[in-house]
Design an enzyme around this catalytic site. Sequence first.
Site, PDB file in Angstrom:
ATOM      1  N   SER A 169       0.999  -1.783   4.640  1.00  0.00           N
ATOM      2  CA  SER A 169       1.186  -0.531   5.376  1.00  0.00           C
ATOM      3  C   SER A 169       0.058   0.417   4.986  1.00  0.00           C
ATOM      4  O   SER A 169      -1.105   0.112   5.215  1.00  0.00           O
ATOM      5  CB  SER A 169       2.561   0.059   5.081  1.00  0.00           C
ATOM      6  OG  SER A 169       2.793   1.200   5.885  1.00  0.00           O
ATOM      7  N   THR A 170       0.364   1.543   4.361  1.00  0.00           N
ATOM      8  CA  THR A 170      -0.646   2.531   4.015  1.00  0.00           C
ATOM      9  C   THR A 170      -1.736   1.916   3.137  1.00  0.00           C
ATOM     10  O   THR A 170      -1.447   1.363   2.085  1.00  0.00           O
ATOM     11  CB  THR A 170       0.001   3.712   3.274  1.00  0.00           C
ATOM     12  OG1 THR A 170       1.113   4.180   4.030  1.00  0.00           O
ATOM     13  CG2 THR A 170      -0.995   4.835   3.068  1.00  0.00           C
ATOM     14  N   HIS A 196       1.566  -2.308   9.438  1.00  0.00           N
ATOM     15  CA  HIS A 196       2.179  -1.221  10.193  1.00  0.00           C
ATOM     16  C   HIS A 196       1.099  -0.443  10.924  1.00  0.00           C
ATOM     17  O   HIS A 196       0.380   0.368  10.328  1.00  0.00           O
ATOM     18  CB  HIS A 196       2.949  -0.286   9.257  1.00  0.00           C
ATOM     19  CG  HIS A 196       4.108  -0.927   8.584  1.00  0.00           C
ATOM     20  ND1 HIS A 196       4.650  -0.443   7.412  1.00  0.00           N
ATOM     21  CD2 HIS A 196       4.838  -2.035   8.893  1.00  0.00           C
ATOM     22  CE1 HIS A 196       5.672  -1.209   7.047  1.00  0.00           C
ATOM     23  NE2 HIS A 196       5.800  -2.176   7.924  1.00  0.00           N
ATOM     24  N   MET A 289       3.664   2.226   1.905  1.00  0.00           N
ATOM     25  CA  MET A 289       4.706   3.206   1.642  1.00  0.00           C
ATOM     26  C   MET A 289       6.065   2.649   2.035  1.00  0.00           C
ATOM     27  O   MET A 289       6.174   1.917   3.020  1.00  0.00           O
ATOM     28  CB  MET A 289       4.390   4.456   2.479  1.00  0.00           C
ATOM     29  CG  MET A 289       5.148   5.714   2.085  1.00  0.00           C
ATOM     30  SD  MET A 289       4.747   7.066   3.244  1.00  0.00           S
ATOM     31  CE  MET A 289       2.954   6.990   3.236  1.00  0.00           C
TER      32      MET A 289
END
Length: 354
Positions: A169-170, A196, A289
């Site tokens: 993700s992040t 994501h 995250m």
Amino acid sequence: MNAIRVLVVDDAAVVRRQVSLLLGAAPGLEVVATAPNGRIALAKVEQFQPDVVLLDLEMPELDGLETLKLLRQRDPELPVVMFSALTERAGVLTLEALALGARDYVTKPTSVGGMNITVEAVRDELVRKLKALNVRTPSAPPSPSPVPREPVARPRMPARVEAIVIGASTGGPGALVRLVSALPADLPVPVLIVQHMPPLFTRLLAERLQGVTPLTVREAVTGASVQAGEVWVAPGDFHLAVCRDATGVRLLTHQGPAENACRPAVDLLFRSAAEVYGAGVLAVVLTGMGQDGLRGCRRVNEAGGQVVVQDQASCVVGSMPGAVEQAGLADAVMPLEALALELARRVDARGRRT
């Protein structure tokens, strides 16, 4: 606790005003200044010393990419979040910004009515990401001989690895470029990735990954046959799963309910892979995250597969791999620069640790 100080940089006055209002109303955040272009932003960084910068991409005088390069020279650890439109050009520029050191991005609303109509669509994401990124964590120095943590106790030796599944993700786009570029050209298993990202951006990510590896990288499509040496990226707003039929393993993409507020979701891919490949799954959780991937790793663990996670020091945000590590599900916790070698080591002729 002191409020997180934010500098908002955007050439549109309405965007600066609306974003300042929504961030100023969020507990724990304070907009200390705004700027209409990169030149003014650089001066205001010196003047106001913000904790986080929200940076537009396309601006007059000095655009977002050039501003980011100068910010990185002056302060390599200042968190920068790109604020980009959901267009192909903006997607390309956003991926370039992430490669240059931006920590994350948020896409602007596409409504014709403007920011004041769709402000709620970005408010939660902006607030969540700005708060999560208000941690200046220097990158871990490369380790010539990284030592994995003690492996999780297994009732039997791992089976032969049949597929690698990766969740991120992040900070994931940059981590994926580094990881995929270092995988061996003759990798004898497929790689399935959930990052994501919104639609369009995932296709651009697949194209960027294809540019750094001899492996075949594509955005996933339903019905595609899964073969060794292929890398498949879940399309934005679609879950990615695998299924087995008489001809072999195939991809399935769908728009089922979001999981962990995500679509695509790492958990869904990992569960699916555990069902299809059983003990032959090698799951990898990168920077990100939240806790997407935790339940999926538990299913991989129950199926007898292996789990490797990125260590906290080399993550942009370490929540996702940290949740897996804290749950005792990780066979190894590795710095990013050591992950490709570790995966190749586990994907040997017998799928056993050397």
